[in-house]
Every structure is written in C-alpha cells, then in structure tokens.
Enzyme design. Structure first.
Site, PDB file in Angstrom:
ATOM      1  CD  GLU A 120       7.241  15.207   9.745  1.00  0.00           C
ATOM      2  OE1 GLU A 120       7.098  15.720  10.869  1.00  0.00           O
ATOM      3  OE2 GLU A 120       8.267  15.356   9.060  1.00  0.00           O
ATOM      4  CG  HIS A 159      10.303  23.087  16.431  1.00  0.00           C
ATOM      5  ND1 HIS A 159       9.418  23.231  15.400  1.00  0.00           N
ATOM      6  CD2 HIS A 159      10.707  21.794  16.414  1.00  0.00           C
ATOM      7  CE1 HIS A 159       9.301  22.081  14.768  1.00  0.00           C
ATOM      8  NE2 HIS A 159      10.077  21.196  15.351  1.00  0.00           N
ATOM      9  CG  ASP A 178       4.979  18.622  11.587  1.00  0.00           C
ATOM     10  OD1 ASP A 178       4.451  19.735  11.774  1.00  0.00           O
ATOM     11  OD2 ASP A 178       6.205  18.465  11.495  1.00  0.00           O
ATOM     12  CB  CYS A 189      10.872  10.916  16.636  1.00  0.00           C
ATOM     13  SG  CYS A 189      10.382  11.418  14.996  1.00  0.00           S
TER      14      CYS A 189
HETATM   15  C1  PEP Z   1       7.121  15.680  14.461  1.00  0.00           C
HETATM   16  O1  PEP Z   1       6.585  16.375  13.603  1.00  0.00           O
HETATM   17  O2  PEP Z   1       6.496  14.918  15.221  1.00  0.00           O
HETATM   18  C2  PEP Z   1       8.573  15.730  14.653  1.00  0.00           C
HETATM   19  C3  PEP Z   1       9.169  14.927  15.501  1.00  0.00           C
HETATM   20  O3  PEP Z   1       9.275  16.666  13.960  1.00  0.00           O
HETATM   21  P1  PEP Z   1       9.317  18.222  14.359  1.00  0.00           P
HETATM   22  O4  PEP Z   1       8.744  18.361  15.729  1.00  0.00           O
HETATM   23  O5  PEP Z   1      10.731  18.651  14.313  1.00  0.00           O
HETATM   24  O6  PEP Z   1       8.476  18.860  13.305  1.00  0.00           O
HETATM   25 MG    MG Z   2       7.723  17.291  12.054  1.00  0.00          MG
END
Ligand code: PEP
Ligand code: MG
Length: 588
Positions: free
Chosen positions: A441, A199, A465, A512
C-alpha cells in the site's frame, strides 16, 4: 466522484459512501455550543446553586453508569471501561470544592463557576508534560460538557443512548464515533467531510448503514428533527422532501433491498469463471460481530481483519487474552477458509487517545501501522501472541500493514520469531507454518515487490492507501476527492506490476482495498490475474456475480485493452460498457 451541485435548494450531492436508502429524522451530532452568562446570586439562593451542582453531578454519574451498562451488554466489558476515567473526574474533590467555594465567595451562578474552574483545569492539563495526563483532557472535556448540559437541563444523546431511529448529520464523524453507532438506531448518516475510502465510510458499509459523505456545507442548513432522505447509492441527500419524493424513495428502497436479496442467492456458489478459473472472494471486517454478515453474504474467508478497532473507544490496551479470544472466534467461524489478520494499523484517521501517539502534522504519513508496532514491540508482541495462540483453531494468516521496505519486514519477522520462541519454551501450541504476508500500500513497496516477494507468503494490495500515496491525494479530504481515482492509469500500472511480480515469485496476490469491492473494476482485476478479492461483506455477492459471468480469457482481453488507455475517463467508460454488456445484460 461528483462535486457538490445544487439542483434545487433541498438537494445536495456528495460522495456515495455506503449503499442503500434511508429516510428519517435528523439528529445533529455534536452541534451544541452553550453560551453561559455570569449572574449574581443573592445570599439566600446560594445553597440552591450548590444543590443544583450536586444534582447535576449525580445525574451525570447516573448517565455515565447507564452508558457503561449498555456498552458492556452490546460490546463487552472492556469497551465500557473507557468511562471509568469519566467517573473519576466526577469524583474529583478538588474540582468540586473549588466550584462550591467560587459560588459562595463570588456569589455567582453555578454554570459560570463551573465553566471557569473547568477552563482552568483544561488549561493545566493541556500543558502537562506527561502524555497520559495530557490525554485525560478529552475525558475532562466530555464530562464537563455533560455536567453543563445537565445544569442547563438540556438533552444530548450519545450514539448508544438513542431511543428512536435517527439519521445522524455531522460535520465529521470519527471512526471511533461511527463504531459506537447501533444499526437499529442509526439508520443512515451524512457528513460534510470525508472521502469514500475514509474509515468512517468503510465502517458504514461494514455496518450496512446507508451513508453519504463529503457534503461540504450540509450541517449549517439542517435542524434537529428535519426529515431527510439519504441515497447512499448515488450520493444524494434530500432535505425536507415532499410527500411524493418520500414515496418514490420508499419504492427505491424496496427495489434496492430486493436486489440485494436476489444477489444473496449466489451466496453458496464459488467465484469461478465460465472457463473454470477459480479466485477467492473474501470479506473485510473490523469487528468479530460482523461474522454473521460475512457468512450471510457467502464470503470465502477474510482477506482483511482490521484489528486496530480493538484498540479504539477504551482507556486501556487489549490484553493477550482478548486478542486470542477474538481471533479464535473468527478462525473457528470461518473453518478452513483463510482468515488474514492484519496486525494493528493505528494512526492515520484511527486515533487511540490513551496510546503514546502525539499529534502529528501529517498523520497519514506519520508513525502509523507497522511503524508504531516496531516502535512499541511490547504492544506488538501482545497481539502476535494472541494471533499465534489462536492459529491452531483455523486457517489464520498474519499480514503487516504499511510496509515500505525490507528492513521493516525483517524487523517485524524478528519480533514474530521472538514471540514464537517464547511460546515454544512455554509449550504453548501454535501453527509453526503460519503464513506471513504484507500489504502493498506504499508505492516504495510496489517498486521493490520482487525483493519483498522472496520473504513473504502473499501480497494484499491496499488500494485505499496505495492510491492516496501514489496520486498524492489525502483519502479523507472531500475537497480533493475528485482526484482520488482508482482508474488512474498509474494506479493500474502499479497493480499490474505487483500482481506480475508476485506471480513470478510464486506467491498469491490479493486486494483488500475498496477497489476490490467495486464491480466496475472486477473484470479488469480478474484479467490482470488477481487471485483474491477481499471486499466489504455486502459487495461479495456482486463481485462473485461479475466473476461468474465471464471467461478468464475475456477478462484478460479487457485488462489488456484497459492498460492501453491513457486516461481514467476512457478506462471507466470502457470498463463500465464491458460490465454492462457481459454481466448486467446477461440473461440470468
Ligand atoms: C488499504 O489501505 O487499502 C487498506 C485496506 O487498509 P486501510 O483501509 O485500513 O488503510
Ligand atoms: Mg491501508
């Protein structure tokens, strides 16, 4: 992904985390270790030691109040309140008296007396049964460090306190630390740890700060004030470069910025193929403050709003009103475009010190996201009420993260229904038909997507994920980053199957995860039938450009071919060649 190679003793290769070039001076982050020695103080100097202590307390208090003021102005009052706990530590009479008594009784220097008392406190707090009190440990540690620094007359600048532009170099940066960076002051960063979908890296892209992560052994070799070049496009760092190298990178930087500017010309254009197949290219955000960048890059709505950032860097929980205000703001700004509000995904690498989340052996597979929300419906309901109330101001959709089976989805929906019922009773308006979707995910969700699809309005594939769980590769561990491979045939099979199952059930399927921001995969995903790409705002124009350069039929042929390859290398080579031939070499 590249492993670290040392071409030259000043060149380091890591993982390209956020594009762009930055040239500047290093600020080593959190690298201070103080050695405090015990000294005997003559009787007549004891009052002086006590005065030094009092002055350090006053100075620390002034610093904290100043940080609070800055945070309040830049990020809002609620964010500033995290420092109230720090101020309380400074006013703790027991701690202060104990230090003063020690100086008087043992005739020791204040630094020594303070460190001994501080250690005693930290020890007591670390053994407390009460989770809340145990969490205060971090506040005591932070304030303690500040006081010691002031006693020693050393300077340490917080990310918000910086006066000049710097490049942060750190062993690791948490998403909360990164969230405090100010783009005007931190022009780039480099870390030893981290992967491309950690992140911290994602946040750097959102904030448009060039960054390289996963450098493994950079920090021990760097000093404060060193000049450093960050090449976030290739993942390279150059330490104390020659003048000629700086000039080359200055040109490189200009070229990059010009390229970006050129792409922005696509901003108002739809994401449509040459044979008129429309898809949506939206953006991912962490904070409402990113809206201007989202609009500037021509994103068609938000495919992912990571609301958990609202819970970070503070000592209390966001109120229903804060949720409401934030979601109303995004809903109104994006007008008719869809805004997918993901309910909070706390846990994993996003820690909230004041919530009841004990340390876990394996936080990425722990009580994160929907698991936490179902365990704490009180906290979950506050957020849902905020979303529902804001739903009348635009095109909001709700998305649950980390769903691994039908039970979780149904439980979450039951809670949502309870909240709706409460609002109906109070005659508070909300969109009765608000769409509810889920992130896919977790591999188990991908495998039972047909069951899930019957009960949701959409899927959004969370590749960040999904890849880590499908390939068993921790997304934030730089040591195994070479195994974190979106082009793995297993990942592509999962994606294809999720899209096919979603379409059979008549729902739209978006993505996403960061894979949706990578031009190399855009043709393949388009060909597989993806309906919505949700990318970091900076990547939106390029993804649009790729989509606008081909026909759907061409993309489908590419996807068909890709699905026949058995290795990621073949897939990458082929996808890159197609991108080059069809998009990059196309006459504009
Ligand atoms: C993902 O896991 O692809 C996602 C978009 O969520 P995050 O990156 O916040 O875990
Ligand atoms: Mg995620």
């Amino acid at each position: 992904m590249k492993n670290q190679k040392l071409h030259d003793k000043n060149i380091f290769e890591g993982i390209a985390a956020s594009p762009g070039i930055a040239i500047g001076r290093v600020l080593l982050w959190d690298s201070e270790e103080y050695t405090i020695s015990k000294q005997t103080v003559p009787e007549n100097k004891i009052p002086l030691e006590i005065t030094r202590f009092e002055e350090a307390l006053i100075k620390t208090r002034t610093e904290i109040l100043e940080i609070q003021r800055k945070i309040s102005v830049e990020m809002g009052r609620e964010h500033a309140e995290i420092f109230n706990a720090h101020l309380l530590v400074l006013e703790d009479r027991m701690l202060i008296e104990e230090v003063i008594n020690k100086i008087k009784k043992e005739r020791v220097n204040v630094e020594h007396a303070f460190v001994v008392v501080l250690r005693k406190y930290l020890n007591i707090f670390s053994k407390m049964d009460d989770e809340y009190l145990r969490e205060r440990l971090v506040d005591i540690q932070d304030v303690g460090k500040r006081i010691i620094r002031n006693l020693l007359g050393k300077q340490k600048q917080g990310l918000l306190e910086l006066n000049e532009k710097v490049i942060i170099v750190a062993a690791n940066l948490s998403p909360s630390d990164t969230a405090l960076m100010h783009k005007d002051k931190v022009v780039g960063f480099a870390t030893d740890m981290g992967g491309r979908t950690s992140h911290t890296a994602i946040l750097a892209r959102s904030m448009e700060i060039p960054a390289v992560v996963g450098l493994k052994t950079l920090t021990p070799l760097v000093k404060n004030g060193d000049v450093i070049v960050i090449d976030g496009n290739s993942g390279t760092i150059i330490l104390n470069p020659a003048k000629s190298v700086i000039v080359r990178y200055q040109k490189e930087k200009k070229k990059f910025l010009d390229l970006e500017k050129g792409l922005l010309r696509l901003k108002g254009l739809p994401a449509v193929t040459k044979d008129n197949h429309n898809v949506v290219v939206g953006a991912n955000i962490e904070f409402p403050e990113e809206l201007s960048s989202v609009l500037a890059h021509g994103a068609q709505g938000l495919g992912l709003y990571r609301t958990e950032y609202m819970y970070l860097n503070r000592s209390d929980l966001p109120t229903e009103e804060e949720h409401f205000q934030a979601y109303r703001k995004v809903a109104q700004s994006l007008k008719k475009d869809a805004v997918v509000i993901r309910t909070m995904d706390i846990g994993g690498d996003k820690f909230v010190s004041h919530l009841d989340i004990p340390n876990e052996m394996n936080p990425l597979m722990g009580r994160r996201a929907i698991r936490f929300c179902l365990a704490r419906p009180d906290i979950f309901k506050t957020q849902l009420r905020g979303i529902l109330r804001a739903s009348v101001y635009g095109n909001l959709k709700i998305m649950y993260p980390m769903i691994s089976g039908l039970g979780e989805l149904r439980q979450a929906n039951e809670i949502l229904e309870e909240v709706k019922q409460e609002l109906r009773k109070k005659k508070i308006p909300f969109n009765e038909n608000i769409d509810v979707g889920i992130m896919i995910e977790v591999p188990s969700a991908a495998l039972i997507a047909d069951f899930l699809a019957k009960e949701v309005a959409f899927f959004s594939i969370g590749t960040n994920d999904l890849i880590q769980y499908a390939l068993a590769v921790d997304r934030i561990n730089e040591k195994i980053a070479y195994l974190y491979e979106p082009a793995h045939p297993a990942v592509l099979r999962l994606i294809k199957s999720i899209i096919d199952v979603g379409h059979t059930a008549g729902i739209w399927v978006g993505m996403c995860g960061e894979m949706a921001s990578e031009p190399i995969f855009a043709l393949v995903l388009l060909g597989l039938g993806l309906d919505e790409f949700s990318a970091s705002a900076v990547a939106v124009p390029e993804i649009k450009k790729v989509i606008r350069s081909v026909t759907l039929v061409q993309a489908q042929q590419i996807a068909d071919r890709v699905m026949q390859f058995s290795s990621a290398t073949e897939i990458r080579e082929y996808a890159q060649a197609q991108l080059r031939d069809l998009v990059e070499n196309e006459k504009k």
